[in-house]
Design a protein around this motif. Structure first.
Motif, PDB file in Angstrom:
ATOM      1  N   VAL A 531       0.828  -1.203   0.000  1.00 45.84           N
ATOM      2  CA  VAL A 531       0.000   0.000   0.000  1.00 45.84           C
ATOM      3  C   VAL A 531       0.866   1.259   0.000  1.00 45.84           C
ATOM      4  CG1 VAL A 531      -0.280   0.064   2.520  1.00 45.84           C
ATOM      5  CG2 VAL A 531      -1.978   1.147   1.056  1.00 45.84           C
ATOM      6  N   ALA A 532       1.966   1.247   0.750  1.00 45.33           N
ATOM      7  CA  ALA A 532       2.868   2.401   0.772  1.00 45.33           C
ATOM      8  C   ALA A 532       3.522   2.582  -0.601  1.00 45.33           C
ATOM      9  CB  ALA A 532       3.938   2.218   1.846  1.00 45.33           C
ATOM     10  N   ASP A 533       3.907   1.473  -1.222  1.00 46.21           N
ATOM     11  CA  ASP A 533       4.523   1.533  -2.546  1.00 46.21           C
ATOM     12  C   ASP A 533       3.537   2.068  -3.583  1.00 46.21           C
ATOM     13  OD1 ASP A 533       6.681   0.950  -4.420  1.00 46.21           O
ATOM     14  OD2 ASP A 533       5.345  -0.619  -5.176  1.00 46.21           O
ATOM     15  N   ALA A 534       2.275   1.638  -3.472  1.00 48.94           N
ATOM     16  CA  ALA A 534       1.247   2.086  -4.412  1.00 48.94           C
ATOM     17  C   ALA A 534       1.016   3.588  -4.299  1.00 48.94           C
ATOM     18  CB  ALA A 534      -0.057   1.337  -4.152  1.00 48.94           C
ATOM     19  N   ILE A 535       1.026   4.107  -3.089  1.00 47.96           N
ATOM     20  CA  ILE A 535       0.843   5.547  -2.887  1.00 47.96           C
ATOM     21  C   ILE A 535       2.037   6.318  -3.434  1.00 47.96           C
ATOM     22  CG2 ILE A 535       0.742   7.361  -1.115  1.00 47.96           C
ATOM     23  CD1 ILE A 535      -0.985   5.422   0.551  1.00 47.96           C
ATOM     24  N   ALA A 554      -5.068   1.593  -5.922  1.00 44.60           N
ATOM     25  CA  ALA A 554      -5.491   0.283  -5.412  1.00 44.60           C
ATOM     26  C   ALA A 554      -5.249  -0.815  -6.447  1.00 44.60           C
ATOM     27  CB  ALA A 554      -6.962   0.328  -5.020  1.00 44.60           C
ATOM     28  N   ALA A 555      -5.372  -0.457  -7.740  1.00 50.37           N
ATOM     29  CA  ALA A 555      -5.199  -1.454  -8.804  1.00 50.37           C
ATOM     30  C   ALA A 555      -3.738  -1.610  -9.228  1.00 50.37           C
ATOM     31  CB  ALA A 555      -6.041  -1.045 -10.017  1.00 50.37           C
ATOM     32  N   TYR A 556      -2.847  -0.838  -8.629  1.00 50.67           N
ATOM     33  CA  TYR A 556      -1.429  -0.835  -9.005  1.00 50.67           C
ATOM     34  C   TYR A 556      -0.798  -2.218  -8.850  1.00 50.67           C
ATOM     35  CZ  TYR A 556       3.533   0.509  -8.808  1.00 50.67           C
ATOM     36  OH  TYR A 556       4.886   0.620  -9.022  1.00 50.67           O
ATOM     37  N   LYS A 557      -0.251  -2.730  -9.920  1.00 54.03           N
ATOM     38  CA  LYS A 557       0.449  -4.020  -9.949  1.00 54.03           C
ATOM     39  C   LYS A 557      -0.415  -5.198  -9.506  1.00 54.03           C
ATOM     40  CE  LYS A 557       5.227  -2.423  -9.435  1.00 54.03           C
ATOM     41  NZ  LYS A 557       6.455  -2.521  -8.612  1.00 54.03           N
ATOM     42  N   ASN A 562      -7.486  -2.717  -1.970  1.00 61.18           N
ATOM     43  CA  ASN A 562      -8.761  -2.082  -2.300  1.00 61.18           C
ATOM     44  C   ASN A 562      -8.712  -0.594  -1.948  1.00 61.18           C
ATOM     45  OD1 ASN A 562      -9.463  -1.738   0.520  1.00 61.18           O
ATOM     46  ND2 ASN A 562     -10.050  -3.898   0.550  1.00 61.18           N
ATOM     47  N   ARG A 563      -9.715   0.108  -2.340  1.00 60.21           N
ATOM     48  CA  ARG A 563      -9.759   1.547  -2.123  1.00 60.21           C
ATOM     49  C   ARG A 563      -9.597   1.891  -0.644  1.00 60.21           C
ATOM     50  NH1 ARG A 563     -12.158   6.173  -4.629  1.00 60.21           N
ATOM     51  NH2 ARG A 563     -12.774   7.710  -3.047  1.00 60.21           N
ATOM     52  N   GLY A 564     -10.246   1.102   0.232  1.00 64.41           N
ATOM     53  CA  GLY A 564     -10.176   1.363   1.672  1.00 64.41           C
ATOM     54  C   GLY A 564      -8.752   1.292   2.206  1.00 64.41           C
ATOM     55  N   ASP A 565      -7.940   0.376   1.660  1.00 61.41           N
ATOM     56  CA  ASP A 565      -6.546   0.262   2.096  1.00 61.41           C
ATOM     57  C   ASP A 565      -5.772   1.544   1.794  1.00 61.41           C
ATOM     58  OD1 ASP A 565      -6.899  -2.404   2.918  1.00 61.41           O
ATOM     59  OD2 ASP A 565      -6.541  -3.137   0.882  1.00 61.41           O
ATOM     60  N   ILE A 566      -5.995   2.094   0.594  1.00 61.96           N
ATOM     61  CA  ILE A 566      -5.288   3.315   0.193  1.00 61.96           C
ATOM     62  C   ILE A 566      -5.738   4.491   1.048  1.00 61.96           C
ATOM     63  CG2 ILE A 566      -4.821   4.899  -1.708  1.00 61.96           C
ATOM     64  CD1 ILE A 566      -3.615   2.135  -2.124  1.00 61.96           C
TER      65      ILE A 566
END
Length: 748
Positions: A531-535, A554-557, A562-566
């Motif tokens: 999640v940190a990497d996606a942000i 959320a869809a990264y890689k 999910n959206r809630g995680d981001i």
């Protein structure tokens, strides 16, 4: 003056948005209250008593905390029984009069939980959890938090008045299990970031307290669809138990609350609204007026009140001089607050206005001045009073007709909390019903407007499969279909409650952006989570701020995020001070529950049923006003009538209180009368000349009668001489005449 001339909303300081949420109702869970006409017992039912060793231990701890933290030697009313139930793990409903100590019923358990944990070895202190209090007013939250802190109880609130730096402190305390009580507005539960944060509080939510719980009920005097989301929130965050609190619940409203929160009959605690130290008085001023209502309503039209000969002022001056002390004067409109305070000031009284149109700082100053004694009299709309803990209020004056009996009961309950004699004066004037009719008539849209809205909602959901999510923009719909925010929310709630077409889910923000603090890159690079990497990889810098599409992140890689995680991670970074987060573009989201009507006739059937429901609500609102008038002018003791409205009676079966207007005079108060002017063709033509609108007769009737709506305001007709020009006419007669005019236009 503010465009919101009428303060027809009791919760003016709400953190408002337009979310509607409904949670499924278990039909098997009913409150076994006595039938209408029978008096409910004041004491809690025997089943509510916990005589077990564990229950006795709970009570002993509660009493110890009551003395140590609050300085009281014993509980009052049914506080002890309610607290025992909560500590035992049950849900409960508390119906106590204003000022009867409802807040202790959740404050004591909140500070008792860690003590019980230590005694039972149930959990570590770092997992103590928190009590969340859903409370309607920011001012109320502030007062409660300040009072608790003075007693050494860790409490905070999350609200829109707090600065970013202050919120970081609150969130940090939550993460460290340093808070026992957290206050928030019901609208805060719409915020997906807040929901995700609360889910992750160490120890979870030990207790959710729902203040002003009557707002949950469609039959409540202040029904707010936003409150329906609270039941869903309980499930989402897995709250261990719930306590609902209100001062104004009829048996039907209590039943609705219990169904929504699965509260057993044995866990309903209520006491009589009767207050023996309150003298309930009423007086009719100007029993009949045959002239133009604009004169009778001179203060409403902006004229200086005294110059219009309103006899209520002389009565008010005499009353206040004979009964000195802190006083609340309730009026219906913002402009009245200003004029009344000015007129009273000219008479030597220390008075100040309070209404929703004032700036927050000004309202806070008025409240502080009243609490400290710098101001003796507050001239206020219904926006003032909730959460005001001033025990020595000596008088409550009602200048205009209250919206409901519940509202009247709540407001007089603010007097004499110190137990000393206090007076409640109710003035009746010929204009009484006009103002209340304005409020009631303003919420029912025309059938044409309603049909446009319903068809628009169905259009937004076109192509969405059952179980899928569609989005709407409430702000746009208000403007496009000439519907106020409150009835719009009710319409959405009705489509959920009675039609089962969709279910509101957490709204989302379309745009997230943040300012990176010096520590941001170091922290996110050291954080090896997906999640940190996606942000980090999906944030795009634009000058000072970074934009991020949370759905793309959320869809990264395809990491399964999910959206809630981001959203949760962004909020965590914000709360820890690594970023300064901003979210905007609130979009309401709904889960489609079943296939929507497809043919025009099927859609029209929905509109017909919905319009019938809304028309019934309008009729009910008018009837509520008549019930207030009936209480004041009826052939019965005021206090007894008030108690019976809530399904109860006076102590010891008494039929009279002995000191209300009826008891002292032995006869009812004569109601005022107002001669209604007959509608003429020339008066209708004047309104028709002012606008070319011919598609909505109710819109034209509103203009003539003096009722604002989004379309009236947009066309600036509220500034026209024809606005409120026919206020002394019958609204239904006006509607009939404008319907004929619109039909003639359509036939050409």
């Amino acid at each position: 003056m503010s465009d919101n001339e009428y303060d027809d909303d009791v919760f003016d300081d709400f953190e408002l948005d337009n979310d509607d949420v409904f949670d499924g109702i278990d039909e098997d869970e009913l409150v076994e209250l006595e039938r209408p006409g029978k008096r409910l017992k004041v004491e809690a039912p025997p089943e509510a008593r916990d005589d077990s060793p564990e229950g006795g231990g709970h009570l002993a701890l509660a009493e110890q905390l009551l003395s140590k933290q609050f300085g009281y030697q014993s509980f009052r009313h049914e506080q002890a029984a309610a607290i025992q139930r909560i500590l035992a793990g049950d849900n409960a409903l508390v119906i106590f009069p204003t000022g009867a100590g409802k807040s202790l019923c959740y404050q004591i358990p909140a500070i008792a939980f860690p003590e019980l944990d230590r005694a039972e070895g149930a959990r570590a202190s770092r997992d103590a959890g928190v009590t969340v209090v859903v409370s309607p007013l920011i001012a109320l939250m502030k007062d409660q938090v300040d009072a608790l802190k003075k007693r050494g109880i860790p409490a905070e609130s999350i609200d829109s008045s707090k600065k970013w730096e202050e919120l970081q402190v609150v969130y940090d305390a939550l993460r460290r299990s340093q808070l026992r009580i957290l206050y928030c507005a019901p609208e805060r539960l719409n915020n997906e970031g807040f929901v995700e944060t609360v889910k992750r509080i160490p120890g979870g939510i030990r207790l959710l307290a729902v203040d002003e719980a009557h707002c949950v009920s469609e039959w409540g005097h202040s029904f707010r669809p936003d409150y329906l989301k609270v039941a869903r929130f309980v499930d989402e965050i897995k709250a261990e138990r719930v306590i609902c609190l209100t001062a104004t619940a009829t048996p039907k409203v209590a039943e609705d609350i219990c169904k929504a929160f699965s509260i057993k009959p044995a866990c309903v605690f209520r006491t009589t609204p009767y207050r023996p130290n309150l003298e309930l008085q009423a007086k009719t001023v100007c029993k009949e007026y045959d002239g133009d209502i604009s004169v009778s309503l001179g203060i409403m039209l902006g004229f200086h009140a005294k110059s219009e000969g309103d006899k209520r002022f002389e009565e008010l001056f005499k009353f206040l001089r004979a009964n000195p002390g802190p006083t609340l004067v309730y009026v219906a409109m913002q402009q009245q607050c200003e004029i009344h305070a000015k007129v009273l000031g000219e008479q030597g009284f220390k008075a100040a206005p309070f209404h929703a149109g004032l700036k927050t700082e000004h309202k806070q100053q008025v409240q502080d001045d009243f609490m400290s004694g710098k101001v003796d009299i507050v001239c206020a709309t219904i926006a003032f009073g909730m959460g005001i803990d001033k025990p020595n209020i000596r008088n409550v004056v009602h200048w205009d007709l209250s919206n409901t009996v519940e509202e009247y009961s709540q407001q007089i309950g603010r007097a004499g909390r110190d137990g000393k004699p206090s007076k409640c004066m109710f003035y009746l004037a010929p204009s009484a019903f006009y103002l209340r009719e304005v409020f009631a008539r303003g919420d029912l849209p025309s059938r044409t407007s309603l049909a446009g809205l319903v068809f628009d909602i169905f259009k937004e959901a076109l192509g969405v499969p059952v179980g899928g999510i569609f989005k709407t923009n409430h702000y746009r719909q208000q403007k496009d279909f000439d519907i106020r925010p409150s009835p719009l929310s009710v319409i959405y709630a009705t489509l959920e409650l009675h039609f089962g077409l969709f279910r509101a889910t957490t709204p989302e923000y379309s745009t997230y952006k943040f300012e990176a603090m010096p520590s941001y890159f170091r922290v996110t690079k050291e954080d090896k989570t997906a999640v940190a990497d996606a942000i980090l990889k999906n944030s795009k810098k634009k000058v000072k701020w970074y934009d991020i599409d949370v759905n793309e992140a959320a869809a990264y890689k395809s990491t399964g995020l999910n959206r809630g995680d981001i959203v949760a991670k962004l909020n965590q970074l914000d709360q820890q001070g690594h970023i300064r987060l901003q979210a905007s573009g609130l979009t309401n989201r709904y889960i489609l529950q079943k296939a929507l009507p497809k043919t025009p006739s099927e859609k029209e059937k929905v509109v017909d049923k919905l319009y019938k429901d809304l028309a019934s609500r309008e009729k009910d609102a008018l009837q509520r006003c008549k019930k207030v008038m009936g209480l004041i002018t009826g052939s019965k003791c005021f206090a007894l009538s008030l108690a019976e409205h809530f399904g109860m009676g006076l102590p010891e079966g008494k039929e009279k209180c002995g000191h209300c207007s009826f008891c002292l005079t032995g006869k009812p108060v004569e109601p005022p009368r107002l001669k209604v002017t007959a509608t003429t063709a020339s008066s209708i033509q004047q309104v028709l000349k002012a606008t070319d609108v011919r598609d909505d007769p109710r819109f034209l009737a509103r203009v003539a009668y003096g009722i604002r709506s989004p379309r009236v305001t947009a066309l600036k007709l509220d500034k026209s001489p024809v606005f409120r020009s026919l206020a002394d006419h019958d609204f239904e007669a006006l509607l009939a005449e404008f319907t004929k005019a619109c039909q003639k236009k359509g036939e050409k």
